[in-house]
Design an enzyme around this catalytic site. Structure first.
Site, PDB file in Angstrom:
ATOM      1  N   SER A 145       0.855  -1.197   0.000  1.00  0.00           N
ATOM      2  CA  SER A 145       0.000   0.000   0.000  1.00  0.00           C
ATOM      3  C   SER A 145       0.883   1.236   0.000  1.00  0.00           C
ATOM      4  O   SER A 145       2.009   1.202   0.519  1.00  0.00           O
ATOM      5  CB  SER A 145      -0.878   0.009   1.253  1.00  0.00           C
ATOM      6  OG  SER A 145      -1.483   1.274   1.407  1.00  0.00           O
ATOM      7  N   TYR A 158      -1.486   0.734  10.619  1.00  0.00           N
ATOM      8  CA  TYR A 158      -1.656   0.053   9.329  1.00  0.00           C
ATOM      9  C   TYR A 158      -0.454   0.343   8.432  1.00  0.00           C
ATOM     10  O   TYR A 158       0.129  -0.583   7.825  1.00  0.00           O
ATOM     11  CB  TYR A 158      -2.952   0.546   8.670  1.00  0.00           C
ATOM     12  CG  TYR A 158      -3.183   0.021   7.267  1.00  0.00           C
ATOM     13  CD1 TYR A 158      -3.634  -1.279   7.056  1.00  0.00           C
ATOM     14  CD2 TYR A 158      -2.963   0.839   6.145  1.00  0.00           C
ATOM     15  CE1 TYR A 158      -3.858  -1.762   5.768  1.00  0.00           C
ATOM     16  CE2 TYR A 158      -3.186   0.357   4.860  1.00  0.00           C
ATOM     17  CZ  TYR A 158      -3.633  -0.931   4.671  1.00  0.00           C
ATOM     18  OH  TYR A 158      -3.848  -1.401   3.410  1.00  0.00           O
TER      19      TYR A 158
END
Ligand SMILES: Cc1cc2nc3c(=O)[nH]c(=O)nc-3n(C[C@H](O)[C@H](O)[C@H](O)COP(=O)(O)OP(=O)(O)OC[C@H]3O[C@@H](n4cnc5c(N)ncnc54)[C@H](O)[C@@H]3O)c2cc1C
Ligand SMILES: NC(=O)c1ccc[n+]([C@@H]2O[C@H](COP(=O)([O-])OP(=O)(O)OC[C@H]3O[C@@H](n4cnc5c(N)ncnc54)[C@H](OP(=O)(O)O)[C@@H]3O)[C@@H](O)[C@H]2O)c1
Lengths: 252, 454
Positions: A145, A158
């Protein structure tokens, strides 16, 4: 076996109900596809994913139980899939976005995120890599990501799991260089899936189908890293230059 | 110390076919003799063993991811029986090496493919054909005897009379029935190293094909090159036979059996985008057609020029760049001759021009269940793998080939489906029974075997 024109015969998805992974399987050339294994936690969503592929006329779709957090079981699950035949493409798509505030309030939640996104990926990634290595061919697609490219105040738990995953996948790709097996790292930005449902969209938001198209073309070209959408590469390069005192005040 | 499963194993290499499309990693094992082959077969790991010749098959026939590839280059004996006009060679001997011995002694190989850089083992395993197929059949048809190590590691001698099933399963068997150690085969006696060649142009595809049907039978060797960039399908026919020594004059007459071909140039290893693109291909095709005489009879050409023009450019396959290329070779019965035009038209419609385009008439098939040639036409085209829409176009042509009772050549294939394989090689099951008998534990395998579920 992947054929000379890049058509795979067999695919394994870890995180079998992931919308991005599902879109990717649907975007693959499917004339030679004869085996798709969706590995995930048993759920209606997993069954639904299998049904969706089957009704798109994809042959040989099956599901197997796989929990990213239960690393002790990974060897068996992955080993069995490879024992039944070569796997041309593995898509490692499992992941949880979680809630930053909750993670800060309850570190156990943060640990659970890290366990799935990072620890689980290290466990599954190494086992997949060994299997690909042993068969002498195949590709592993890792869903990283942009969040891992620079930690942000608003979601650094995250982000840090994806940073770890991304670094791991880079090293794994280098370890496999010249082995016939390869790793493609995909760094999406904001993708409209159930993971991001209810979150406010940002510029450059895209759909799972867009990510899928980018993945399929990157596989065909033999790329090692792609951003989705592509221009995020430059956005991230820019953001990495921003000094921390400024960066932490940015509304991102 | 722990060894990592991700570490490189010794002897391991990335291996691909001549088309350089889908490399896989395998361990190369250089073997010196029958014992070493037996040991390799008996000690085979889970990913199996496969003989690899000179890697001139285009697709994935001579590779096996994770397995062992036996390099038989040291099985290099050549034992010529001039009285019987036969030769016994090690399976690793290349036709190039062999011809350098045979031609000066007044012999030629019974069949040669379009390159001399193939091994005798590879020529038998793929049951290769040449420009004389309509008259002399395939290479395998000239093999009198061969020594093979089967899947149990036993050394067996196979011949078409006493062991016909195993012999013919190994001819065209793509290395999957055993490792050929040596073979004895017929030779063609020659009195010169020159070919007397008749050349003519065909103004369009019909004209080319009509001319082939009309007079191919008069020649031992025939082939046509077709201009894939030109909508007419015009082409150049070259046909000939070995020239008797008394046709030679001048310096050629002083050394009628002289044979010392040299490769002229090497394509550099890194050709980023590839030298070969629609523009260069069109220019090449135009020049090739123009260069050919409209009609010329009895030109004396060296063997290499007539049979192996591509060998003058070493490693020419690199010219296609890193994306590699595929060769699509079909065989269709006479009744489906329109498929030749359809193939050329469809490929032209996606600008998939081919420089190496070979059209030929096949004669009778032999008893080998997986042998490719069958009576009718064969067309071979080379196409860069990166051409957009190529997979769809070839898949649609496949359907027509299946419907017409045709097939694709395993030594060239890199993309057919297992369903097409089963449909177009109707004796596959029969071959599999013999293969299972020769290799009960499934030691021999290849990427091609995995891809096509052989
Ligand atoms: C420029 C060019 C032109 C060509 N023209 C023609 C043509 O006109 N006609 C034609 O028929 N083919 C043609 N070919 C294809 C070529 O002849 C075949 O692919 C041939 O098999 C290549 O031989 P090789 O030694 O390179 O074998 P490889 O490509 O290394 O292997 C081919 C197969 O043979 C098996 N094999 C090799 N050695 C042994 C052994 N000792 N025992 C058992 N199995 C073995 C391998 O396992 C593999 O399945 C051409 C190829 C090129 C590159
Ligand atoms: N969507 C985005 O904006 C975005 C952006 C960047 C990166 N990514 C990454 O892309 C990947 C795919 O996400 P997505 O957008 O397709 O979202 P998704 O549809 O929610 O997919 C996430 C998948 O992870 C699985 N999963 C979660 N925990 C698991 C566990 N313990 N064991 C096994 N599977 C587990 C989920 O399965 P269950 O059904 O069992 O929960 C689900 O299939 C993720 O790694 C994500 O981090 C997404």
């Amino acid at each position: 076996m992947m054929d000379a024109l890049g058509e795979p015969q067999s695919v394994l998805v870890l995180g079998g109900s992931s919308e991005i992974a599902l879109a990717t399987v649907l975007a693959l050339p499917r004339a030679r596809l004869r085996r798709v294994v969706l590995a995930g936690r048993p759920s209606p969503a997993l069954d639904e994913a299998a049904t969706q592929l089957t009704s798109a006329a994809i042959a040989g779709v099956s599901t197997v139980g796989f929990d990213a957090a239960d690393t002790a079981s990974h060897g068996d699950v992955i080993g069995r899939v490879f024992d039944e035949g070569d796997v041309d493409l593995v898509i490692m798509a499992f992941g949880v976005l979680g809630d930053q505030a909750e993670a800060e309030a309850d570190p156990d939640t943060a640990v659970a995120m890290a366990t799935v996104n990072y620890t689980g990926a290290v466990s599954a990634g190494l086992r997949v890599a060994a299997c690909l290595r042993a068969q002498g061919h195949g590709a592993l697609v890792v869903l990283s990501s942009v969040a891992g490219q620079r930690a942000r105040r608003s979601n650094f738990v995250y982000g840090s799991t994806k940073a770890g995953l991304d670094a791991f996948a880079q090293g794994l790709g280098d370890a496999l260089h010249g082995s016939g097996a390869r790793v493609l790292i995909v760094r999406p930005g904001f993708v409209r899936t159930r993971m991001t449902e209810g979150l406010e969209e940002v510029p450059l938001t895209i759909d799972p189908g867009d990510v899928a198209g980018i993945i399929v073309s990157a596989l065909r070209k033999g790329r090692e890293t792609v951003y989705a959408p592509g221009p995020l590469r430059y956005v991230m390069a820019g953001l990495k230059m921003v000094p921390r005192p400024v960066f932490r005040k940015l509304p991102i | 110390m722990t060894t990592s499963p991700l570490a490189r194993r010794s002897g391991e290499r990335l291996v691909s076919g001549w088309g350089r499309t889908t490399p896989s990693a395998a361990t190369i094992v250089t073997v010196d003799d029958a014992d070493a082959v037996t040991a390799a077969v008996r000690g085979a790991g889970r990913r199996g063993v496969l003989a690899r010749g000179l890697g001139r098959s285009y697709g994935d026939a001579a590779q096996s991811g994770g397995g062992s590839l036996l390099d038989l280059g040291r099985l290099a004996t050549i034992d010529l029986d001039t009285a019987g006009a036969t030769v016994t060679t090690g399976a690793g001997v290349s036709l190039d090496t062999l011809l350098r011995v045979l031609v000066p002694a007044g012999f030629f190989v019974p069949v040669t493919p379009g390159t001399r850089m193939v091994s005798v083992g590879g020529a038998i395993a793929a049951d290769v054909h040449g420009k004389n197929h309509h008259r002399d059949g395939t290479f395998g048809s000239h093999v009198l005897r061969m020594t093979v190590v089967d899947g149990r590691g036993e050394v067996v001698v196979l011949d078409p009379v006493t062991t016909p099933d195993r012999f013919w399963a190994t001819v065209g068997g793509m290395g999957l029935t055993g490792v050929i150690l040596d073979a004895t085969f017929d030779l063609i006696p020659i009195s010169s190293s020159l070919i007397s060649v008749d050349t003519e142009r065909g103004t369009d595809l019909d004209d080319v094909m009509d001319r082939m049907v009309a007079r191919d039978d008069e020649y031992r060797y025939t082939v046509a090159w077709v201009d894939t960039a030109h909508p007419s399908g015009r082409g150049v026919l070259t046909r000939g036979d070995h020239a008797p020594a008394d046709w030679l004059s001048g310096s050629a007459a002083r050394d009628p059996l002289g044979f010392a071909p040299k490769p002229l140039a090497t394509v550099p290893p890194l050709v980023p985008g590839g030298l070969v693109n629609p523009l260069t291909l069109r220019a090449f095709c135009e020049a090739w057609y123009r260069k050919a005489p409209r009609h010329r009879v009895g030109e004396l050409q060296p063997l290499g020029t007539f049979f192996h023009p591509l060998d003058f450019l070493r490693d020419w396959n690199r010219g296609y760049g890193p994306g590699g290329f595929v060769q699509y070779q079909i065989a269709v019965p006479d009744g489906a001759a329109d498929l030749v035009r359809l193939t050329l038209d469809r490929l032209r419609s996606i600008r998939a021009f081919s420089a190496v385009t070979v059209l030929k008439r096949f004669g009778a098939a032999n008893p080998a269940p997986l042998s490719f040639p069958q009576p009718g036409w064969t067309l071979a085209v080379d196409v860069p793998a990166g051409v957009d829409g190529l997979a769809q176009v070839l898949d649609s042509l496949d359907e027509r080939v299946v419907a017409a009772g045709g097939r694709l050549y395993l030594a060239k294939d890199s993309r057919m489906s297992p369903e097409m394989m089963a449909a177009t090689y109707p004796r596959l099951a029969e071959w599999q029974r013999v293969r299972d008998d020769m290799d009960p534990h499934g030691v021999f395998t290849s990427d091609l075997a995995r891809r096509l579920s052989l």
